[in-house]
Enzyme design. Structure first.
Site, PDB file in Angstrom:
ATOM      1  N   GLY A  68      55.589  39.022  45.537  1.00 37.93           N
ATOM      2  CA  GLY A  68      55.204  39.603  44.256  1.00 37.93           C
ATOM      3  C   GLY A  68      55.798  41.002  44.114  1.00 37.93           C
ATOM      4  N   HIS A 193      51.388  33.331  48.223  1.00 32.21           N
ATOM      5  CA  HIS A 193      50.276  33.392  49.191  1.00 32.21           C
ATOM      6  C   HIS A 193      48.936  33.686  48.518  1.00 32.21           C
ATOM      7  CE1 HIS A 193      49.796  37.899  49.859  1.00 32.21           C
ATOM      8  NE2 HIS A 193      50.951  37.881  49.234  1.00 32.21           N
ATOM      9  N   CYS A 316      46.699  50.704  49.378  1.00 34.59           N
ATOM     10  CA  CYS A 316      47.110  51.947  50.031  1.00 34.59           C
ATOM     11  C   CYS A 316      45.910  52.673  50.618  1.00 34.59           C
ATOM     12  CB  CYS A 316      47.851  52.852  49.058  1.00 34.59           C
ATOM     13  SG  CYS A 316      46.929  53.128  47.570  1.00 34.59           S
TER      14      CYS A 316
HETATM   15  N1  PLP Z   1      50.630  42.739  42.227  1.00 30.69           N
HETATM   16  C1  PLP Z   1      49.322  42.513  42.399  1.00 30.69           C
HETATM   17  C2  PLP Z   1      48.398  42.625  41.231  1.00 30.69           C
HETATM   18  C3  PLP Z   1      48.819  42.170  43.667  1.00 30.69           C
HETATM   19  O1  PLP Z   1      47.517  41.937  43.825  1.00 30.69           O
HETATM   20  C4  PLP Z   1      49.737  42.069  44.761  1.00 30.69           C
HETATM   21  C5  PLP Z   1      49.239  41.772  46.132  1.00 30.69           C
HETATM   22  O2  PLP Z   1      48.138  42.163  46.495  1.00 30.69           O
HETATM   23  C6  PLP Z   1      51.099  42.290  44.518  1.00 30.69           C
HETATM   24  C7  PLP Z   1      51.515  42.633  43.243  1.00 30.69           C
HETATM   25  C8  PLP Z   1      52.114  42.177  45.624  1.00 30.69           C
HETATM   26  O3  PLP Z   1      52.306  40.836  46.013  1.00 30.69           O
HETATM   27  P1  PLP Z   1      52.960  40.485  47.439  1.00 30.69           P
HETATM   28  O4  PLP Z   1      51.869  40.627  48.453  1.00 30.69           O
HETATM   29  O5  PLP Z   1      53.431  39.074  47.322  1.00 30.69           O
HETATM   30  O6  PLP Z   1      54.079  41.444  47.655  1.00 30.69           O
END
Ligand code: PLP
Length: 375
Positions: A68, A193, A316
């Protein structure tokens, strides 16, 4: 035995995804022209077609990425590069995958306007969208609180001045049904995932135009938007997981929502001075609560000792005892928000898990409050 309450962070791979992954694991290069390459290509094509059918777009609009995070980066940086206004509109509650990308663009000279967020965790005043920008980006549902954003209105306002929109749909894909083509966004990010597919593969849906400019360069795979040899087995696992997740989603939303409501009511009835940060409209899987007078890291350690796996919800935050940027944007004070927990439920969550937490959480909060009063 542990009681897992961190489905929003990641969830166990579905058996159907493992099976699809294993059966495609020996695939060779889907870009090769000989027989083994064509076989790999047909597995990849099938995964792409399944995703396109399930998410309402054309196969060519489906781009496989590594996460993501990568999808968000390509979309936001790539749409920014494709434009000429040097302006970005976003919100202060985005996941770091967007937040840090937008900060990077600001450091490169972009004018960044962030929409205000209310105590309910939602954006309300969308007027910054009325002037053109290279990209306007908004999450569909917040990863910490689960609160759903008014993305239809967001897309309509931005589109009225031809601003391309990116939607971070990582928390909703596989849970809410949607049709990418009628949504009106230029791009959308998802991650396998989060819906029971393999870790390390993401999705970027990207219309033909306006398309993001590439941010990495190579052999031209995935329309040149995400070059690199595609992981065919993971794409097959992603497609299988998405299919099963969407088929279960209506019934699962009701089941999980009832469990979440029971957890919420139980917490409110047994613990004093609780702030509820997951307010409707909200994903049924999320319950984010603050316990003033505690701190999140201590709560997680105390729960972990009891076999309860929850998180603060903030990527974070881990290891750094600070309140999350999401709660800060909602106007919650450091004193009230430092001790926050996100319980995120999913397909393995049972009544027993809820009973287990409700029987132990009041004492955990008491202990955390008395320790912090001493300190
Ligand atoms: N955007 C949102 C809203 C998320 O909750 C997350 C993961 O927690 C991500 C992006 C990032 O996804 P990835 O863990 O596949 O990099």
């Amino acid at each position: 035995m542990s009681h897992y309450f961190d489905y929003a962070a990641t969830q166990p791979m579905r058996q159907c995804a493992i099976d699809a992954w294993v059966s495609a694991a020996a695939s060779l290069n889907p870009g090769a022209q000989y027989a083994s390459g064509r076989r790999a290509r047909s597995v990849l094509d099938e995964a792409r077609e399944t995703v396109a059918r399930l998410l309402g777009c054309e196969p060519i609009e489906v781009i496989f990425t590594s996460s993501g995070t990568e999808s968000d980066n390509i979309a936001v940086q790539g749409l920014y590069r494709a434009g000429s206004h040097k302006r970005v509109v976003s919100t202060p509650i985005e996941h770091p995958a967007i937040k840090e990308t937008v900060s990077y663009l600001a450091a490169q000279g972009a004018q960044v306007d962030l929409l205000d967020v209310g105590r309910d965790g939602r954006i309300h005043d969308l007027s910054a969208l009325d002037s053109p920008a290279d990209v306007a980006t908004c999450m569909w549902a917040n990863n910490e609180t689960g609160v759903i954003q008014p993305i239809d209105e967001f897309i309509a306002r931005a589109s009225a001045v031809d601003t391309p929109v990116h939607i971070d749909a990582v928390q909703v894909t596989g849970k809410l049904d949607f049709d990418f083509d009628s949504l009106g966004a230029a791009t959308l990010a998802a991650s396998a995932h989060k819906f029971g597919g393999p870790r390390g593969i993401g999705l970027l849906l990207a219309r033909r135009a306006p398309a993001p400019q590439p941010i990495a360069f190579g052999g031209g795979q995935e329309r040149g938007i995400r070059p690199g040899t595609v992981d065919v087995a993971s794409a097959a696992g992603l497609a299988a997981a998405l299919d099963e997740s969407l088929r279960e989603s209506a019934a699962e939303s009701v089941r999980v929502g009832k469990l979440r409501d029971r957890l919420r009511e139980g917490i409110l009835a047994s613990i004093d001075n609780v702030l509820l940060n997951s307010v409707e409209p909200c994903l049924p899987s999320h319950l984010h609560v603050s316990f003033p007078g505690t701190d999140g890291d201590s709560l997680i350690l105390l729960l972990d000792q009891l076999g309860i796996e929850a998180s603060t919800g903030s990527a974070c935050h881990a290891g750094v005892n600070r309140m999350s940027h999401v709660l800060e944007a909602m106007g919650i004070t450091e004193h009230d928000g430092l001790g926050s927990l996100r319980f995120s439920l999913g397909r393995g969550t049972t009544e027993d898990d809820i009973d287990f937490v409700l029987a132990r959480l009041p004492e955990v909060i008491d202990r955390a409050r008395s320790v912090s009063a001493l300190g």
